[in-house]
Design a protein around this motif. Structure first.
Motif, short mmCIF file in Angstrom:
data_model
loop_
_atom_site.label_atom_id
_atom_site.label_comp_id
_atom_site.label_asym_id
_atom_site.label_seq_id
_atom_site.Cartn_x
_atom_site.Cartn_y
_atom_site.Cartn_z
N ARG A 46 -4.08 97.69 19.81
CA ARG A 46 -3.84 96.25 19.98
C ARG A 46 -4.97 95.41 19.43
NH1 ARG A 46 -1.90 96.14 26.23
NH2 ARG A 46 -0.12 97.53 25.94
N SER A 47 -6.02 96.04 18.98
CA SER A 47 -7.20 95.30 18.56
C SER A 47 -6.82 94.24 17.53
CB SER A 47 -8.19 96.28 17.98
OG SER A 47 -9.33 95.60 17.57
N ALA B 63 -0.17 76.58 25.76
CA ALA B 63 -0.44 77.95 25.28
C ALA B 63 -1.62 77.95 24.32
CB ALA B 63 0.79 78.51 24.59
N SER B 151 -6.17 93.77 25.94
CA SER B 151 -5.86 92.44 25.41
C SER B 151 -6.03 92.37 23.90
CB SER B 151 -6.75 91.40 26.06
OG SER B 151 -8.08 91.55 25.62
N GLY B 152 -6.81 93.28 23.32
CA GLY B 152 -6.99 93.26 21.88
C GLY B 152 -8.30 92.66 21.43
N TYR B 157 -10.27 86.85 25.06
CA TYR B 157 -9.15 87.75 25.30
C TYR B 157 -7.79 87.12 25.03
CZ TYR B 157 -13.12 89.53 27.81
OH TYR B 157 -14.36 89.93 28.13
N ASN B 158 -7.62 85.85 25.43
CA ASN B 158 -6.29 85.22 25.35
C ASN B 158 -5.28 86.09 26.09
OD1 ASN B 158 -4.32 83.45 24.70
ND2 ASN B 158 -4.09 84.11 22.59
N ARG B 161 -1.84 84.37 30.83
CA ARG B 161 -0.94 83.34 30.32
C ARG B 161 -0.24 82.66 31.49
NH1 ARG B 161 0.23 84.92 25.04
NH2 ARG B 161 -1.69 85.80 24.25
N VAL B 162 0.35 81.51 31.19
CA VAL B 162 1.13 80.83 32.21
C VAL B 162 2.32 81.71 32.54
CG1 VAL B 162 2.42 78.75 32.76
CG2 VAL B 162 0.39 78.60 31.35
N ALA B 166 -0.50 88.57 29.14
CA ALA B 166 0.09 88.70 27.81
C ALA B 166 0.73 90.06 27.60
CB ALA B 166 -0.96 88.44 26.74
N TYR B 167 0.02 91.12 27.96
CA TYR B 167 0.53 92.46 27.75
C TYR B 167 0.35 93.27 29.02
CZ TYR B 167 -1.00 90.85 23.16
OH TYR B 167 -1.26 90.11 22.05
N ASP B 168 1.16 94.28 29.16
CA ASP B 168 0.92 95.25 30.23
C ASP B 168 -0.24 96.16 29.80
OD1 ASP B 168 1.19 96.56 32.53
OD2 ASP B 168 3.29 97.11 32.30
N ILE B 169 -0.82 96.84 30.79
CA ILE B 169 -1.94 97.70 30.43
C ILE B 169 -1.43 98.93 29.67
CG2 ILE B 169 -3.61 97.05 32.18
CD1 ILE B 169 -2.50 99.17 33.96
N TYR B 289 5.31 92.11 34.10
CA TYR B 289 3.97 91.56 34.00
C TYR B 289 4.00 90.09 33.57
CZ TYR B 289 4.72 92.59 29.09
OH TYR B 289 5.24 92.65 27.84
N LYS B 290 5.20 89.55 33.46
CA LYS B 290 5.31 88.19 32.96
C LYS B 290 6.65 87.61 33.37
CE LYS B 290 4.13 85.94 28.69
NZ LYS B 290 3.88 86.14 27.28
#
Lengths: 202, 371
Positions: A46-47, B63, B151-152, B157-158, B161-162, B166-169, B289-290
């Motif tokens: 995901r980087s 966002a 998060s990347g 990190y971004n 989120r509202v 953003a992503y699951d682990i 997760y969202k």
């Protein structure tokens, strides 16, 4: 003035030795230093590094449909798109450029894209001596994206098969807050366009 | 402020400390009026890192604000995302799934540990101890790796989120996180063995830069600085946000309010945060997760203030919405701003070397001061 702290010499020496014992122990533990130019990290999937444009795996054409959702989602206005209406009433891409000098690598463009066209890849070595060479045009972006593997997850592209998205895959997440497509001008509006005054009292 | 330039006969003179001084942890400029080695008056000048984050937020959708707010308090970016998202969610009455809340708590507490590790490293570096800095940054790298695989990014990190995260682990997050939590408590023992009772460290920190309870409260100090002065105040317990009321943790406090107490409170907090992460990892439920959000997010007209307990004290965000896609006004509050104000109150009578130790123990970072 607060009184100075009084030291006890015996406990002082004892605790100095305790601390030195920790450093001695670490002296013989495995080094964590990575000799960078010869060794490299394996970046997570995901980087978020350099932005690329993805191409169709079979035809080799760009996946981009020039819908400019990414340019609208970009918080800093790093994406510039020029386009025109083709004969079949579809948008045709004239130019697509990403200014890496202002890109903040937030990934919102990737989440806004419905067609697997734009992606942030784990590549991170693209420094340059020249600022102008950091503005990537469409050919450069496409070349960078040629060897990028991706799972086609396009939601709206009818001709492509819609693959079942693995849960939690970065590419599947669509930004729910992404601005919807509006009747669009021929040139992508920059997000920093002057906004109307909000009234007084600020 | 300088009514008279010091002449050669005058004993008092003025020294500029910063903005480019390694011990100011950024670009703070301190104007010091000195009498020999003793400080007579210290005046902080801020604004070298002003980026108008609050104003830029007015031109961006909700966002788009989040990647910008990562730069608000860049040592604990997760917290600066969380405070904005929390205010927005309260404003728009957005439900957050259970799993997302847990993921947020895990990330926030990991980030608190990472922030305190930075504090511990730079604090000991300012006092002349180089070794703990290397050890602390080594552990921080592991946290950054966990953030990056989730998060990347390592710093901005971004992620929060509202309506969720953003992503699951990823799959290998949980074993790595558990491994970190298990080893980290022994790492803290190592730091403490080097520093806590070290005679040089004690001589530099004990009874230095005492902030009394009254001064701390009156200057709106918060977080570890306030707790080191003996006030048991933690927003995670006293004004619970997210799901912090489900975890058992202690609130470490100091007694004197000197530099050593502030160091000790942060070290104990790392242990507590580690325990919170352990509990959260154990309780982590399955599920979304969202929440599904509308394509165009428009909160109703109104305003909302949310505050969280950050590593540097109370972090707050006040959002005024006019019902459009962009906030009408965003006001951010950071603990560092209030702690910078403490310097004129406690610096007189100190030596410069003690000011370096005191300032480092306040753990001020300048982007949060200037915004």
């Amino acid at each position: 003035m607060p009184t100075a702290y009084k030291l006890n010499p015996i406990s002082g020496i004892k605790n100095l030795l305790i601390g030195l014992w920790v450093t001695l122990r670490h002296l013989f533990s495995k080094s964590i230093t990575l000799q960078y130019p010869t060794e490299r990290w394996e970046m997570p999937e995901r980087s978020r590094g350099v932005v690329v444009l993805l191409s169709d795996k079979e035809t080799g054409d760009l996946n981009c449909t020039a819908c400019i959702l990414c340019a609208k989602a970009c918080p800093v206005g790093a994406i510039r798109i020029e386009r025109h209406r083709g004969d079949d009433k579809r948008w045709k891409l004239d130019s697509f450029s990403i200014d890496n000098t202002i890109c903040c690598y937030c990934g919102l463009c990737q989440e806004a894209c419905n067609f697997d066209a734009i992606k942030l890849t784990p590549k991170y070595e693209f420094s340059s001596y020249d600022k102008a060479s950091l503005i990537y045009d469409v050919n450069r972006l496409q070349d960078l994206g040629r060897d990028v593997d991706y799972v086609p997850t396009a939601k709206k592209a009818a001709p492509k098969p819609v693959a079942a998205a693995p849960a939690g895959d970065a590419a599947t997440a669509v930004a729910p807050q992404a601005p919807a497509a509006e009747p669009t001008p021929t040139v992508a509006p920059m997000p920093e366009k002057p906004v109307e005054p909000k009234g007084e009292g600020e | 402020m300088n009514e008279a330039t010091p002449s050669q006969y005058s004993e008092e003179f003025e020294v500029n400390m910063g903005p480019q001084h390694p011990s100011t942890h950024g670009v703070l400029r301190l104007m010091l009026r000195m009498n020999g080695e003793n400080i007579v008056r210290a005046t902080p000048y801020i604004g070298y890192l002003h980026r108008a984050i609050e104003k830029i937020c007015e031109n961006r959708t909700y966002a788009q604000c989040i990647p910008l707010l990562d730069r608000f308090e860049y040592v604990t970016s997760m917290a600066s995302e969380e405070v904005f998202v929390l205010a927005t969610e309260r404003l728009a009455a957005v439900e957050v799934p259970e799993r997302a809340e847990y993921l947020r708590v895990i990330m926030l507490e990991f980030n608190r540990i990472a922030s305190h590790l930075i504090f511990l490293g730079t604090f000991s570096l300012d006092l002349g101890a180089i070794t703990p800095f290397l050890y602390c940054l080594r552990e921080r790298e592991q946290i950054m790796d966990l953030f990056e695989m989730t998060s990347g990014q390592r710093l901005t990190y971004n992620y929060i989120r509202v309506g969720g995260v953003a992503y699951d682990i990823p799959e290998d997050f949980l074993p790595l996180a558990r491994k970190f939590v298990d080893t980290f408590q022994h790492r803290i023992d190592d730091y403490e063995a080097i520093l806590t009772q070290n005679p040089i460290f004690l001589a530099r920190t004990k009874n230095v830069g005492i902030i009394s309870k009254d001064i701390a409260v009156n200057y709106a100090a918060s977080g570890p600085v306030l707790r080191a002065s003996g006030v048991k105040w933690d927003l995670r317990r006293d004004d619970p946000y997210s799901i912090y009321d489900r975890f058992k943790f202690d609130i470490p406090t100091g007694t004197v309010g000197d530099t050593w107490d502030r160091y000790m409170v942060r070290v104990q907090e790392m242990r507590q945060s580690n325990e919170i992460v352990r509990q959260a990892l154990d309780q982590l439920p399955q599920g979304d997760y969202k929440t599904k959000m509308k394509a165009v997010f428009k909160p109703p007209v109104g305003e909302c203030y949310a505050r969280i307990e950050n590593a540097r004290g109370e972090m707050g965000c006040h959002i005024i919405s006019d019902g459009s896609t962009k906030p009408y006004r965003v006001k951010l509050r950071g603990g560092s701003f209030c702690h910078t104000q403490l310097i004129p109150a406690i610096a007189p009578g100190m030596m410069i070397a003690d000011l370096v130790a005191t300032f480092a123990s306040l753990d001020v970072i300048l982007p949060e001061v200037d915004r």
